[in-house]
Design an enzyme around this catalytic site. Sequence first.
Site, PDB file in Angstrom:
ATOM      1  N   GLU A   1      -1.747  -3.888  -3.046  1.00 18.00           N
ATOM      2  CA  GLU A   1      -0.475  -4.475  -3.496  1.00 18.00           C
ATOM      3  C   GLU A   1       0.322  -5.051  -2.325  1.00 18.00           C
ATOM      4  OE1 GLU A   1      -0.399  -5.003  -6.455  1.00 18.00           O
ATOM      5  OE2 GLU A   1      -1.844  -3.539  -7.161  1.00 18.00           O
ATOM      6  N   GLY A   2      -0.375  -5.551  -1.327  1.00 18.80           N
ATOM      7  CA  GLY A   2       0.270  -6.093  -0.133  1.00 18.80           C
ATOM      8  C   GLY A   2       0.324  -5.022   0.938  1.00 18.80           C
TER       9      GLY A   2
END
Length: 593
Positions: free
Chosen positions: A441-442
């Site tokens: 998610e980053g």
Amino acid sequence: MAYQPPVRDHVFLLEDVLKIDQYAELPAFADASLDVVKAIIEEAGKFTGEVLAPLNSVGDKQGCTWHPDNTVTTPDGFKEAYKLLCEGGWTGLGSDPAYGGQGLPHVVNLSFSEMSSSANMAFSMYPGLAHGAYSAIHTGGTDEQKQAYLPKMVTGEWTGTMNLTEPHCGTDLGLLRTKAVPQADGSYRITGQKIWISAGEHDMAGNIIHLVLARIEGAPAGVKGISLFIVPKYLLNAEGEIGERNEGVKCAGLEEKMGIHGNATCVMAYDEAKGFLIGEENAGLRIMFVMMNEARIGVGLQGVAQAEAAYQAAAEFAKDRLQGRSLTGPKNANGPADPIIVHPDVRRMLLDSKAMIEAGRAFLFWTALQGDLAHGHPDEAVRQKGADYMGLLTPVLKGYLTDKGFKVCVDSMQVFGGSGFTEHFPASQYLRDCRIALIYEGTNGVQALDLVGRKLAANGGRAVMSFFAEIDAYIEANSGDAAMKPYLDGLASVKAQLQDGTMWLMQNGLANPDNAGAASTDYMHLFGITGLAYMWAQIAKACLAKGDADPFYSNKLVVGRYFVERIIPEGAAHLAKLKTGSATLMQLPAEAF
């Protein structure tokens, strides 16, 4: 060393710290009286502790199995547990009642999600990803799409995924190559490959609703040309029920991973699969960010959740393991040695962990409450502040809490000593499972860049200035309480450092963007310490109001003092490092590495 859901801690936060009963007039809270919320949390504790936790080790050891017909089976017991999850209504806690959900506040849903992730992180990802897909369709879908997909996603009969990453691009989505070709009937043919797709294929639900980012032929290059599509595993018939197989959708294999073995992390192959556009052409990233931001808060929660489970195991081990004698004389005189809980360095690791977990959980819940207020409060100023805080704090929650959550898992293994390095004890699994939270998610480096590069400057810095003003007002309002002084002094000192770091970034980041990049991780950690200091001040106030008769409250005050004395000083180091700029960091030529 079984995980014990911290039910009382959750109730304490919602009832005494956040005081959610004051929001009873808001729609989402109308059916969330304290009695109802307490009952939900009690039942959540039973379900996660009795049903999900026993399967955690099973999932880790067995993993998922891919079959040549492109299907995947989950570990023993997962399918039955998922059926109980759905029957209990847990998949629809925070979903829209218009589609069969219970419509409860997000902060209440977060309580269940934490317990679920602590008990069995790999299992909890299946309904977690499905809720993210639900949110994206709920935000960007047409009324027809919502009616077609959301009711069964709310009940858990169908799950969902997010398909972003491709073999050649992860963070830089502008490079994606998956293409979408318009068809005469309004649908699209989707072709491309996606990797690392959590819950991409499994045997627990009747249908899987894939949300896929792709580029329509002729679309602009980069992120401006990305669209979002619903690509279901099974197409729907005229009655809205499961129809024929979407033959172009296949799970081509599973990734061999370090952890979360019980979750199917899939390579998804799309070969002219039938898909349906969500929202407008070339506006897919905006809708997908609804899902991504929700997922980022969920990943921050995973950091706290795995930390909680690892800490519990380490604390229990430390009280039982006999090794050496206390430096101040035997504490277990009738035994051959003292339990290692008597040793200061063991206590240091456990208190570091406990101080982070309790305030980290509060920071998550407090931020989730801001999101609830942003969606449902009648006062526009309150809604604006809630939305500002959600935007500003999401990268902090994701980055800081997973960094620190993993550190707790590392320290837990250290408390276990050599035993922790074996698979006879749970420390290894918590460590391995938690490590992905710093990446997906980053990555946390990307979260730090997002914080300093976009979130600080948004709306002229309105969110961060509001955050500073709120802390100042809180300190002023409670300055007459002598018992609060240590917590307020600690909060004031680290808030001043964060404000100093913010001003430095404003003065030096624009002139040289490398300065902002070089400072970003230290700034994110300084922000995280400040947020947790604010939470400890609020926790302390709630505990002081209860008196000292119950050790539940008096013990929290001790842990809060530990945070002030031993963790807040880390803020000064982060400030000093971020203010060194980028000169030395960027000086070494690439070939010298």
